[in-house]
Design an enzyme around this catalytic site. Structure first.
Site, PDB file in Angstrom:
ATOM      1  N   ARG A 139      -6.027  -1.520  -0.045  1.00 29.81           N
ATOM      2  CA  ARG A 139      -5.035  -0.646   0.579  1.00 29.81           C
ATOM      3  C   ARG A 139      -3.613  -1.081   0.222  1.00 29.81           C
ATOM      4  O   ARG A 139      -2.759  -0.274  -0.125  1.00 29.81           O
ATOM      5  CB  ARG A 139      -5.260  -0.656   2.092  1.00 29.81           C
ATOM      6  CG  ARG A 139      -4.195  -0.032   2.948  1.00 29.81           C
ATOM      7  CD  ARG A 139      -4.112   1.471   2.745  1.00 29.81           C
ATOM      8  NE  ARG A 139      -3.134   2.044   3.643  1.00 29.81           N
ATOM      9  CZ  ARG A 139      -3.418   2.672   4.790  1.00 29.81           C
ATOM     10  NH1 ARG A 139      -4.655   2.819   5.167  1.00 29.81           N
ATOM     11  NH2 ARG A 139      -2.466   3.172   5.551  1.00 29.81           N
ATOM     12  N   THR A 191     -16.076   9.910  10.311  1.00 28.35           N
ATOM     13  CA  THR A 191     -14.930  10.743  10.660  1.00 28.35           C
ATOM     14  C   THR A 191     -15.404  12.089  11.193  1.00 28.35           C
ATOM     15  O   THR A 191     -16.439  12.623  10.746  1.00 28.35           O
ATOM     16  CB  THR A 191     -14.000  10.964   9.443  1.00 28.35           C
ATOM     17  OG1 THR A 191     -13.235  12.153   9.637  1.00 28.35           O
ATOM     18  CG2 THR A 191     -14.760  11.110   8.148  1.00 28.35           C
ATOM     19  N   TYR A 225     -12.973  12.520   0.018  1.00 28.83           N
ATOM     20  CA  TYR A 225     -13.071  11.377   0.935  1.00 28.83           C
ATOM     21  C   TYR A 225     -14.030  11.695   2.082  1.00 28.83           C
ATOM     22  O   TYR A 225     -14.948  10.915   2.386  1.00 28.83           O
ATOM     23  CB  TYR A 225     -11.681  11.006   1.489  1.00 28.83           C
ATOM     24  CG  TYR A 225     -11.742  10.388   2.856  1.00 28.83           C
ATOM     25  CD1 TYR A 225     -12.306   9.132   3.043  1.00 28.83           C
ATOM     26  CD2 TYR A 225     -11.277  11.074   3.988  1.00 28.83           C
ATOM     27  CE1 TYR A 225     -12.408   8.575   4.307  1.00 28.83           C
ATOM     28  CE2 TYR A 225     -11.365  10.524   5.245  1.00 28.83           C
ATOM     29  CZ  TYR A 225     -11.934   9.278   5.410  1.00 28.83           C
ATOM     30  OH  TYR A 225     -12.042   8.734   6.654  1.00 28.83           O
ATOM     31  N   LYS A 271     -17.851  10.159   3.420  1.00 25.57           N
ATOM     32  CA  LYS A 271     -18.203   9.706   4.773  1.00 25.57           C
ATOM     33  C   LYS A 271     -19.479  10.402   5.265  1.00 25.57           C
ATOM     34  O   LYS A 271     -20.213   9.864   6.082  1.00 25.57           O
ATOM     35  CB  LYS A 271     -17.066   9.965   5.758  1.00 25.57           C
ATOM     36  CG  LYS A 271     -15.734   9.366   5.384  1.00 25.57           C
ATOM     37  CD  LYS A 271     -15.750   7.859   5.306  1.00 25.57           C
ATOM     38  CE  LYS A 271     -15.581   7.200   6.641  1.00 25.57           C
ATOM     39  NZ  LYS A 271     -15.386   5.731   6.494  1.00 25.57           N
TER      40      LYS A 271
HETATM   41  N1  LIG Z   1      -7.208   5.583  10.714  1.00 24.29           N
HETATM   42  C1  LIG Z   1      -7.756   6.723  11.104  1.00 24.29           C
HETATM   43  O1  LIG Z   1      -7.106   7.592  11.705  1.00 24.29           O
HETATM   44  C2  LIG Z   1      -9.211   6.983  10.828  1.00 24.29           C
HETATM   45  C3  LIG Z   1      -9.798   8.144  11.337  1.00 24.29           C
HETATM   46  C4  LIG Z   1     -11.157   8.380  11.097  1.00 24.29           C
HETATM   47  C5  LIG Z   1     -11.905   7.467  10.368  1.00 24.29           C
HETATM   48  N2  LIG Z   1     -11.304   6.343   9.882  1.00 24.29           N
HETATM   49  C6  LIG Z   1     -12.135   5.406   9.109  1.00 24.29           C
HETATM   50  O2  LIG Z   1     -11.928   4.098   9.586  1.00 24.29           O
HETATM   51  C7  LIG Z   1     -11.949   3.162   8.519  1.00 24.29           C
HETATM   52  C8  LIG Z   1     -10.687   2.314   8.537  1.00 24.29           C
HETATM   53  O3  LIG Z   1      -9.551   3.148   8.441  1.00 24.29           O
HETATM   54  P1  LIG Z   1      -8.095   2.548   8.337  1.00 24.29           P
HETATM   55  O4  LIG Z   1      -7.156   3.614   8.740  1.00 24.29           O
HETATM   56  O5  LIG Z   1      -8.058   1.228   9.027  1.00 24.29           O
HETATM   57  O6  LIG Z   1      -7.986   2.351   6.750  1.00 24.29           O
HETATM   58  P2  LIG Z   1      -7.319   1.131   5.954  1.00 24.29           P
HETATM   59  O7  LIG Z   1      -7.203   1.555   4.536  1.00 24.29           O
HETATM   60  O8  LIG Z   1      -6.078   0.682   6.621  1.00 24.29           O
HETATM   61  O9  LIG Z   1      -8.429  -0.005   6.094  1.00 24.29           O
HETATM   62  C9  LIG Z   1      -9.540  -0.112   5.251  1.00 24.29           C
HETATM   63  C10 LIG Z   1      -9.514  -1.534   4.674  1.00 24.29           C
HETATM   64  O10 LIG Z   1     -10.689  -1.708   3.872  1.00 24.29           O
HETATM   65  C11 LIG Z   1     -10.328  -2.429   2.716  1.00 24.29           C
HETATM   66  N3  LIG Z   1     -11.303  -2.107   1.674  1.00 24.29           N
HETATM   67  C12 LIG Z   1     -11.555  -0.921   1.068  1.00 24.29           C
HETATM   68  N4  LIG Z   1     -12.516  -1.041   0.147  1.00 24.29           N
HETATM   69  C13 LIG Z   1     -12.909  -2.341   0.167  1.00 24.29           C
HETATM   70  C14 LIG Z   1     -13.862  -3.083  -0.571  1.00 24.29           C
HETATM   71  N5  LIG Z   1     -14.609  -2.517  -1.526  1.00 24.29           N
HETATM   72  N6  LIG Z   1     -13.996  -4.402  -0.310  1.00 24.29           N
HETATM   73  C15 LIG Z   1     -13.241  -5.009   0.651  1.00 24.29           C
HETATM   74  N7  LIG Z   1     -12.314  -4.345   1.381  1.00 24.29           N
HETATM   75  C16 LIG Z   1     -12.149  -3.025   1.134  1.00 24.29           C
HETATM   76  C17 LIG Z   1      -8.919  -1.959   2.383  1.00 24.29           C
HETATM   77  O11 LIG Z   1      -8.202  -2.875   1.596  1.00 24.29           O
HETATM   78  C18 LIG Z   1      -8.309  -1.773   3.767  1.00 24.29           C
HETATM   79  O12 LIG Z   1      -7.603  -2.921   4.196  1.00 24.29           O
HETATM   80  C19 LIG Z   1     -12.113   3.967   7.240  1.00 24.29           C
HETATM   81  O13 LIG Z   1     -13.457   3.915   6.838  1.00 24.29           O
HETATM   82  C20 LIG Z   1     -11.737   5.370   7.636  1.00 24.29           C
HETATM   83  O14 LIG Z   1     -12.462   6.296   6.896  1.00 24.29           O
HETATM   84  C21 LIG Z   1      -9.980   6.076  10.089  1.00 24.29           C
END
Ligand SMILES: NC(=O)c1ccc[n+]([C@@H]2O[C@H](COP(=O)([O-])OP(=O)(O)OC[C@H]3O[C@@H](n4cnc5c(N)ncnc54)[C@H](O)[C@@H]3O)[C@@H](O)[C@H]2O)c1
Length: 382
Positions: free
Chosen positions: A35, A144, A181, A185
């Site tokens: 990220r 999601t 995306y 999911k």
């Molecule tokens: N934030 C929201 O509003 C929201 C809503 C619905 C669902 N989600 C889901 O929740 C999860 C987290 O969301 P977020 O907003 O914290 O996203 P984010 O990008 O801030 O966090 C995801 C983390 O995973 C790490 N990552 C990705 N691929 C990786 C890999 N192959 N190996 C190791 N680390 C890896 C990234 O570096 C990042 O720090 C996601 O799966 C997202 O789909 C988030």
């Protein structure tokens, strides 16, 4: 409980780590900094600088006196995943580690292939590691609400009872995602459901709506422990964008008619939902689904609420409609069920004017870092 948090550097991952650690759980976090690197590459840095995981882990230890284990590595590398599982032996895993942006996934072929590969291979490696090293471990995967799309009937919590030619069957609720995306999911959910049936895994899929908010009891008094706040058109959420636009004196840009309605929740409720889910694990072989949100808003509702909160601080934000870069219904029926987590004991926080004013104040403290060139959409779905 020993809890492994995948994606622990992320917007949700780090606050979850602190929340669970503060409550006495033994916590380890894993991340590969995807990220951060994507934000650097696309020049869309978060509004508030975020120290790296090792720095935040140290700060956490110094101020709260508790340890969090940190491993930096890629979940698509099975040797790395195996090592973490062998060394930490988690009883619960929270899987946040995916590419989470719809616009990013629709950017170009390379981003599409990355999103597909990253989100499915990380999930597949997790499944294999659980089977090989910790078969009783409960997987809590963040899904999601976007997997359901906007069907013209009520959305149930994961499953739909269907009667067909006089017979009945309970299917996974049909999915109609609106970006690549969101499609990944739906696919990672199918993968987990498949392995629950094959290998008796214990899985809970939390179909979450967009999360808002920055401050939790653990980070409220220390900005060095806060999380990402992105407001750009790739990684930012709609509410963050409106808050930054209001603070910067720019118009609040509503995509299309603004009738797109989704279920939202406060960051503190995400943390509570994840903890409640860990404390009440799924049965062996059960693929359990909860719809994780608290209240629904249309995009226009949010714009009006931010406009109103801005007025309290003397900001006069104009609302403008711009062409919708996405392909989605701009006015539709939306009635999703969400009783599972309330039944487990969730006490929700609601989006209030005072909460919005507090978020606006936080944004204004970092006003000099706002880059208004990041606010307009750069990726279109067509
Ligand atoms: N934030 C929201 O509003 C929201 C809503 C619905 C669902 N989600 C889901 O929740 C999860 C987290 O969301 P977020 O907003 O914290 O996203 P984010 O990008 O801030 O966090 C995801 C983390 O995973 C790490 N990552 C990705 N691929 C990786 C890999 N192959 N190996 C190791 N680390 C890896 C990234 O570096 C990042 O720090 C996601 O799966 C997202 O789909 C988030």
């Amino acid at each position: 409980m020993r809890v492994l948090i995948l994606g622990g550097d992320g917007y949700l991952g780090w606050p979850t780590a602190m929340h669970l650690s503060a409550r006495g759980h033994e916590v380890a976090v894993v991340d590969n900094y995807f990220r951060r690197q994507a934000c650097h590459a696309l020049n869309c840095e978060p509004l508030i600088p975020v120290p790296n995981l090792h720095q935040r882990r140290r700060r956490w230890e110094e101020t709260w006196g508790r340890k969090i284990r940190v491993d930096i590595g890629d979940l698509c590398d099975y040797n790395f995943v195996s090592r973490v599982f062998r060394e930490f032996s988690p009883e619960g895993v929270v899987h946040y580690a995916e590419q989470p942006s719809a616009p990013y996934s629709m950017m170009d072929r390379q981003a599409a292939v990355f999103t597909l590969t990253n989100n499915l291979v990380s999930t597949c490696n997790l499944i294999h590691a659980v089977r090989e090293f910790q078969p009783q471990c409960h997987i809590v995967k963040l899904g999601t609400m976007g997997v359901y799309g906007t069907p013209n009937i009520d959305i149930e919590e994961g499953y739909l009872e269907v009667e067909h030619k006089g017979r009945r069957h309970r299917f996974l609720y049909p999915k109609e995602p609106g970006s690549l995306y969101h499609l990944t999911k739906a696919q990672d959910g199918d993968l987990l459901f498949f392995y629950c049936r094959m290998w008796d895994l214990r899985v809970t899929d939390l179909n979450q709506g967009p999360v808002y908010g920055m401050l939790t009891p653990e980070s409220r008094t220390d900005e060095g422990l806060t999380s990402f706040f992105n407001y750009d058109a790739i990684f930012g959420t709609v509410l963050n964008r409106f808050l930054v636009q209001a603070a910067a004196g720019a118009p609040l840009t509503v995509y299309g008619e603004g009738g797109q309605t989704r279920g939202y929740l406060d960051l503190r409720d995400t943390l509570a939902c994840v903890e409640l889910t860990l404390l009440h694990p799924a049965e062996a072989g059960q693929y359990r689904v909860f719809n994780q949100f608290v209240e629904t808003f249309s995009v226009m509702d949010l714009a009006l609420r931010v406009q109103e909160a801005g007025q309290e601080l003397g900001l006069s934000a104009e609302i403008v409609k711009i062409p919708n870069p996405r392909r989605e219904a701009e006015s539709h029926y939306y009635n999703p069920a969400h009783t599972g987590l309330l039944d487990l004991g969730l006490t929700p926080h609601y989006l209030t004017r005072a909460g919005l004013v507090e978020m606006l104040q936080l944004v204004r403290r970092h006003q000099e870092r706002i880059d208004t060139s990041l606010l307009m959409p750069t990726v279109t779905w067509r």
